[in-house]
Enzyme design. Sequence first.
Site, PDB file in Angstrom:
ATOM      1  N   LYS A 188       0.844  -1.202   0.000  1.00 33.55           N
ATOM      2  CA  LYS A 188       0.000   0.000   0.000  1.00 33.55           C
ATOM      3  C   LYS A 188       0.873   1.244   0.000  1.00 33.55           C
ATOM      4  O   LYS A 188       1.555   1.516   0.979  1.00 33.55           O
ATOM      5  CB  LYS A 188      -0.902   0.037   1.242  1.00 33.55           C
ATOM      6  CG  LYS A 188      -1.914   1.166   1.137  1.00 33.55           C
ATOM      7  CD  LYS A 188      -2.519   1.539   2.470  1.00 33.55           C
ATOM      8  CE  LYS A 188      -1.966   2.797   3.063  1.00 33.55           C
ATOM      9  NZ  LYS A 188      -2.037   4.010   2.238  1.00 33.55           N
TER      10      LYS A 188
ATOM     11  N   GLY B 125       6.791   5.030   8.239  1.00 34.61           N
ATOM     12  CA  GLY B 125       5.861   6.139   8.414  1.00 34.61           C
ATOM     13  C   GLY B 125       6.062   6.779   9.771  1.00 34.61           C
ATOM     14  O   GLY B 125       7.134   6.669  10.381  1.00 34.61           O
TER      15      GLY B 125
ATOM     16  N   CYS C 103      13.039  11.566   6.313  1.00 37.23           N
ATOM     17  CA  CYS C 103      13.181  11.124   7.713  1.00 37.23           C
ATOM     18  C   CYS C 103      14.602  11.345   8.217  1.00 37.23           C
ATOM     19  O   CYS C 103      14.834  11.443   9.413  1.00 37.23           O
ATOM     20  CB  CYS C 103      12.795   9.658   7.837  1.00 37.23           C
ATOM     21  SG  CYS C 103      13.698   8.612   6.687  1.00 37.23           S
TER      22      CYS C 103
ATOM     23  N   GLU D 240       9.977   1.420  10.508  1.00 37.85           N
ATOM     24  CA  GLU D 240      10.912   2.535  10.265  1.00 37.85           C
ATOM     25  C   GLU D 240      10.126   3.816  10.485  1.00 37.85           C
ATOM     26  O   GLU D 240       9.236   4.136   9.690  1.00 37.85           O
ATOM     27  CB  GLU D 240      11.442   2.478   8.825  1.00 37.85           C
ATOM     28  CG  GLU D 240      12.216   1.231   8.490  1.00 37.85           C
ATOM     29  CD  GLU D 240      13.492   1.105   9.281  1.00 37.85           C
ATOM     30  OE1 GLU D 240      14.014   2.138   9.747  1.00 37.85           O
ATOM     31  OE2 GLU D 240      13.957  -0.025   9.459  1.00 37.85           O
TER      32      GLU D 240
ATOM     33  N   THR E 230       1.665   6.160  14.061  1.00 38.70           N
ATOM     34  CA  THR E 230       1.085   5.079  13.245  1.00 38.70           C
ATOM     35  C   THR E 230       1.808   3.767  13.527  1.00 38.70           C
ATOM     36  O   THR E 230       1.183   2.706  13.633  1.00 38.70           O
ATOM     37  CB  THR E 230       1.197   5.415  11.735  1.00 38.70           C
ATOM     38  OG1 THR E 230       0.845   6.768  11.527  1.00 38.70           O
ATOM     39  CG2 THR E 230       0.310   4.527  10.903  1.00 38.70           C
TER      40      THR E 230
ATOM     41  N   GLU F 263       8.635  15.929  15.937  1.00 36.07           N
ATOM     42  CA  GLU F 263       9.037  15.894  14.531  1.00 36.07           C
ATOM     43  C   GLU F 263       8.145  16.841  13.725  1.00 36.07           C
ATOM     44  O   GLU F 263       6.927  16.690  13.715  1.00 36.07           O
ATOM     45  CB  GLU F 263       8.897  14.468  13.983  1.00 36.07           C
ATOM     46  CG  GLU F 263       9.418  14.341  12.574  1.00 36.07           C
ATOM     47  CD  GLU F 263       9.153  12.979  11.947  1.00 36.07           C
ATOM     48  OE1 GLU F 263       8.080  12.409  12.175  1.00 36.07           O
ATOM     49  OE2 GLU F 263      10.052  12.494  11.234  1.00 36.07           O
TER      50      GLU F 263
HETATM   51  P1  NDP Z   1       1.993   7.951   8.248  1.00 36.45           P
HETATM   52  O1  NDP Z   1       2.376   7.188   9.449  1.00 36.45           O
HETATM   53  O2  NDP Z   1       0.832   8.867   8.335  1.00 36.45           O
HETATM   54  O3  NDP Z   1       1.659   6.979   7.040  1.00 36.45           O
HETATM   55  C1  NDP Z   1       2.569   6.023   6.530  1.00 36.45           C
HETATM   56  C2  NDP Z   1       1.797   4.977   5.764  1.00 36.45           C
HETATM   57  O4  NDP Z   1       0.983   4.260   6.689  1.00 36.45           O
HETATM   58  C3  NDP Z   1       0.844   5.551   4.725  1.00 36.45           C
HETATM   59  O5  NDP Z   1       0.741   4.673   3.637  1.00 36.45           O
HETATM   60  C4  NDP Z   1      -0.461   5.608   5.496  1.00 36.45           C
HETATM   61  O6  NDP Z   1      -1.573   5.651   4.665  1.00 36.45           O
HETATM   62  C5  NDP Z   1      -0.368   4.316   6.269  1.00 36.45           C
HETATM   63  N1  NDP Z   1      -1.217   4.230   7.453  1.00 36.45           N
HETATM   64  C6  NDP Z   1      -1.766   5.225   8.190  1.00 36.45           C
HETATM   65  N2  NDP Z   1      -2.519   4.703   9.196  1.00 36.45           N
HETATM   66  C7  NDP Z   1      -2.424   3.361   9.103  1.00 36.45           C
HETATM   67  C8  NDP Z   1      -2.958   2.274   9.844  1.00 36.45           C
HETATM   68  N3  NDP Z   1      -3.767   2.438  10.897  1.00 36.45           N
HETATM   69  N4  NDP Z   1      -2.647   1.016   9.485  1.00 36.45           N
HETATM   70  C9  NDP Z   1      -1.837   0.803   8.428  1.00 36.45           C
HETATM   71  N5  NDP Z   1      -1.317   1.785   7.671  1.00 36.45           N
HETATM   72  C10 NDP Z   1      -1.595   3.053   8.001  1.00 36.45           C
HETATM   73  O7  NDP Z   1       3.301   8.690   7.761  1.00 36.45           O
HETATM   74  P2  NDP Z   1       3.432   9.739   6.604  1.00 36.45           P
HETATM   75  O8  NDP Z   1       2.924   9.144   5.317  1.00 36.45           O
HETATM   76  O9  NDP Z   1       2.863  11.030   7.078  1.00 36.45           O
HETATM   77  O10 NDP Z   1       5.022   9.836   6.447  1.00 36.45           O
HETATM   78  C11 NDP Z   1       5.794  10.687   7.200  1.00 36.45           C
HETATM   79  C12 NDP Z   1       6.419   9.948   8.354  1.00 36.45           C
HETATM   80  O11 NDP Z   1       7.193   8.874   7.876  1.00 36.45           O
HETATM   81  C13 NDP Z   1       7.367  10.830   9.148  1.00 36.45           C
HETATM   82  O12 NDP Z   1       7.157  10.626  10.511  1.00 36.45           O
HETATM   83  C14 NDP Z   1       8.727  10.314   8.745  1.00 36.45           C
HETATM   84  O13 NDP Z   1       9.738  10.522   9.705  1.00 36.45           O
HETATM   85  C15 NDP Z   1       8.460   8.863   8.537  1.00 36.45           C
HETATM   86  N6  NDP Z   1       9.479   8.261   7.691  1.00 36.45           N
HETATM   87  C16 NDP Z   1      10.377   7.394   8.254  1.00 36.45           C
HETATM   88  C17 NDP Z   1      11.394   6.856   7.497  1.00 36.45           C
HETATM   89  C18 NDP Z   1      12.369   5.884   8.077  1.00 36.45           C
HETATM   90  O14 NDP Z   1      13.029   5.192   7.302  1.00 36.45           O
HETATM   91  N7  NDP Z   1      12.501   5.787   9.374  1.00 36.45           N
HETATM   92  C19 NDP Z   1      11.551   7.219   6.074  1.00 36.45           C
HETATM   93  C20 NDP Z   1      10.536   8.122   5.603  1.00 36.45           C
HETATM   94  C21 NDP Z   1       9.539   8.630   6.389  1.00 36.45           C
HETATM   95  P3  NDP Z   1      -2.221   7.085   4.303  1.00 36.45           P
HETATM   96  O15 NDP Z   1      -1.191   7.866   3.617  1.00 36.45           O
HETATM   97  O16 NDP Z   1      -3.354   6.711   3.462  1.00 36.45           O
HETATM   98  O17 NDP Z   1      -2.643   7.689   5.621  1.00 36.45           O
END
Ligand code: NDP
Length: 515
Positions: A206, A259, A315, A281, A263, A418
């Site tokens: 997804k 993400g 990130c 991650e 989450t 963050e």
């Molecule tokens: P989110 O946590 O909002 O979303 C990440 C993914 O999870 C999206 O596809 C989202 O879908 C999905 N998601 C949201 N809720 C759920 C759930 N209950 N169950 C399963 N999947 C879910 O993060 P962002 O997209 O806003 O990304 C930014 C974040 O990602 C920042 O905190 C950043 O630091 C982190 N990040 C970490 C990295 C690492 O390697 N450590 C690298 C890059 C980013 P939808 O978009 O539809 O809500």
Amino acid sequence: MHFDSSRVKSDGKDKKVSLKKKQTLHFVYLGSMLELLNLIGAELKPAQDGHWLDQIEPATGRVTGRLPRSKKADVDEAYSAANEAFPIWSVTPIEHRAACLRNLAALIKQHSDVLAHAESQDNGKPISLAKSVDIPRAEQNLAYFASAIEQFSSEAHIPAGPSHINYTHRKPIGVVGCISPWNLPLYLFTWKIAPALAAGNCVIAKPSEITPVTAWMLSQWVLEAGFPPGVLNIVHGLGPEVGQAIVEHPAIKAISFTGGTATGAHIARTAGPMFKKMSLELGGKNPAILFADCDFEKALQTTIRSSFANQGQICLCSSRILIEDAIYEQFRDALVSKVKRMIPGDPMLSDTKMGAVVSASHRDKILGHIQAAQLEGATLLCGGHLAEAPNDRCEKGYFVQPTVFENAGPDCAINQEEVFGPVITLQRFHSESEALQLANSSNYGLACTIWTQDLGKAHRVAAGVESGIAWVNCWLVRDLRTPFGGVKASGVGREGGWSALQFFTEPQNVCVSLT
Ligand code: NDP
């Protein structure tokens, strides 16, 4: 382009698998709008209940298309397709799996211009960044794991004068879920699916609903690359709906998630009691530590990049800049003077260095952090507001000025939470131990950057910093063989290299009597 074919051995039979002939791109337009579809088995299809979500271009605020708002029923269907494909894919020879990955990498390369354009339009990132980083890295992810699986090996334990020998049999896990965020859409999407597929799993992936276009483009080439139907399924929709359905599906055995930390915690609460394998991650609040003996110019240029690349939405971006007392004023003034000259531009123009932030809600969240920092008494050195639209086309886009604060204590929200946007703080330190104390005064622990010409000091500081990654006199240099991940609230598990292949396989110890 040359496509390979190979033979799959299953149940003792030899079966010829031909890679599909080249398909024409059949992007569906509704008027001038794109219509995205799920990939389930061999079919591109809308959500079963026919619901859609708007897809918005951050630089203009314009609706550019729609994507399926998938739900549990779509995940169930994707699971059936994946589960049906697993018995064959899991025993498909490694060379064949690697060839499929390489074919998909080649298709990304072939379509790199259209992908870069789509990534920039969907995310708001400068097209130059999409062309130089996102799309080449997506190609490399697939090509790298094609090679890695060919080299992957496992252990054997042979005692002296053996009566028994033990070896580790690393088996594919089954059907796995890969969930990725919006900041590096195709880059992080492929970073997850490549090792999962290489290791012999079938995948339900997804992408973020905010930036789904490049994953959808990829879904049109999956069969062409030679993957049998059902091996890779791509479902679009909202995290709490379709993402949640993947996480809580009882037969999906592992979740690889990138993400936000909140989450990730929610996913861990759901998947933990189901004993799923999890790689999380998560977020970061990364320090850049600048000692007085650093190469000043290199540290300055790189810190600007590490702070504001992709509008600060990586990130690994530095958001807390810790500067040794002796160079504090000089570094601050040089940095602020350069940042003041950074003006967000239309992401589609080739000379734009800074684009739009990803959505209206994310823009408002960033502005909220900026206001809260001022209320906490931080001093605003530059930025702090919406940026002017760079042209008429972008009049309704989401542009935020690059923003620098000082005089915020380590416990202030702006140094703890963050922001994930173009906002940094400067803090002063007087000694190595104080630098470490400031660096570690965060719940997060993803990455840090250390600037000094004294490699002994760099090593001591790297050893003392609580982070999964430390860069010395550089930033964002990645060797795909190295373990990647964070500590504390930045996550659990490691991706990259052998770590990813180990995550996506289940080790079984086999003990054989030799007598
Ligand atoms: P989110 O946590 O909002 O979303 C990440 C993914 O999870 C999206 O596809 C989202 O879908 C999905 N998601 C949201 N809720 C759920 C759930 N209950 N169950 C399963 N999947 C879910 O993060 P962002 O997209 O806003 O990304 C930014 C974040 O990602 C920042 O905190 C950043 O630091 C982190 N990040 C970490 C990295 C690492 O390697 N450590 C690298 C890059 C980013 P939808 O978009 O539809 O809500």
